[in-house]
Design a protein around this motif. Structure first.
Motif: not given
Length: 376
Positions: A255-277
């Motif tokens: 549930p931490y990914m729902k935190d309104s501070v946006s850090f976890p959400k941005v981190m998951m997107l960085v994983f998706l768009f940068y780490a994934m390639p």
């Protein structure tokens, strides 16, 4: 008698708590624009003192000054984290109020522990090897991967998260550190790789083996594919995918990914768009011989993912994270295992590349291995 550079860096870094303590007790220095000015002045003074101490040397690697600056800021971050967790007092109250108020979040506290611990030790080790004339490029790539990852999660999260209305001039220094980190990465990539000397016949023999006949590489490939699937899944979760499994996961497991501070959400997107390639590239590098770039990119990715996973795991269990966003006790063991395994994948791959790098060397021209045997 001149101090060794790593000792000099350590001493200069220890000035950070003194500067913070003085600033915390001088009201005139506690205005937003003044705080930024003081930061710039202090960093300039640190650079100048470092220059005075090494100016008589015949040649000084310019990256030495970069590492000195980041060593100083590492101790600043460590002091900040220790005060926010209640271990010390009287150093950063002013800075949290009028400098960077978002630093009191769980994510930033864990980020600062990493900066003040892992980054500081890495930087001292890099400067030590620099002084001794030993290769330091690999350690520096590990550090720069971690540093860039820190900033590309931190900066966007502040801009789009709930702290967007509390941005003061001191935030501009983070942009400078991001640019400086990227510049350092470019400089490191332009330098020759630190390649071991491997007999041509061993290189040829290793590169003839297919993936099925290299069990360690096969296992690493499978784990990379698993990490890629996990990356895509968590990316879909934070993008609010309507599938039942995504809905269940974010509410019952992370549930931490729902935190309104946006850090976890941005981190998951960085994983998706940068780490994934990058993970895709690494799978390719494990199947096609001669991908020497694997030796660099595995280190860069290891540094980045280690930093992000440390921060993410730590913040998801930290007391400053609202209880409803922390990992549920019932699923704690499973979630922690998944995240630790996800962290271990790039670490194991980087270790494999450096323990036995023959497969990643440039292909041996036909006949060269036989010629080497004849010479012996």
């Amino acid at each position: 008698m001149a101090f060794p550079k790593e000792i000099l860096t350590f001493i200069l870094s220890l000035m950070a708590p003194l500067v913070l303590f003085a600033s915390n007790n001088i009201p005139a220095l506690q205005k937003p624009l003044v705080i930024l000015g003081v930061e710039v002045a202090v960093l300039a003074a640190v650079l100048f003192m470092a220059y005075l101490c090494v100016r008589k040397e015949k040649s000084v690697d310019f990256l030495f000054y970069v590492f000195v600056v980041f060593s100083f800021t590492s101790i600043v971050d460590l002091v900040c984290a220790l005060e926010l967790d209640g271990y010390i007092k009287g150093f950063v109250d002013f800075y949290i109020n009028k400098g960077e108020p978002y630093l009191n979040t769980a994510h930033c506290i864990m980020k600062n522990y990493w900066n003040g611990g892992v980054h500081f030790v890495l930087l001292l080790a890099i400067i030590y090897r620099m002084r001794k004339g030993m290769p330091y490029r690999n350690l520096a790539l590990l550090w720069v991967g971690s540093m860039v990852a820190t900033q590309i999660v931190f900066i966007p999260s502040i801009v789009i998260g709930k702290h967007a209305k509390n941005i003061y001039p001191a935030f501009g220094l983070s942009l400078f550190f991001l640019i400086l980190s990227i510049w350092t990465a470019v400089k490191l990539f332009k330098r020759p790789r630190e390649l071991p000397i491997i007999p041509a016949d061993k290189v040829a023999a290793d590169q003839k083996k297919r993936l099925l006949y290299r069990p360690k590489d096969l296992l690493l490939t499978l784990t990379l594919l698993g990490a890629m699937a996990f990356t895509v899944f968590r990316g879909f979760v934070v993008l609010e995918c309507t599938l039942d499994m995504c809905f269940t996961y974010i509410y019952q497991y992370e549930p931490y990914m729902k935190d309104s501070v946006s850090f976890p959400k941005v981190m998951m997107l960085v994983f998706l768009f940068y780490a994934m390639p990058l993970l895709t590239m690494l799978v390719y590098g494990l199947t096609v011989p001669g991908c020497t770039w694997m030796l660099d990119w595995t280190l860069l990715l290891t540094g980045a993912m280690a930093q992000m996973q440390w921060t993410y795991i730590g913040a998801s269990v930290h007391s400053r994270t609202p209880f409803t966003y922390r990992i549920p006790k019932e699923e704690w063991r499973l979630v922690m295992t998944l995240n630790l395994v996800y962290l271990a994948v790039p670490v194991l791959l980087a270790a494999r590349c450096y323990i036995d790098p023959a497969f990643f060397m440039k292909p041996v021209p036909p006949g060269q291995a036989d010629n080497d045997k004849k010479r012996k």
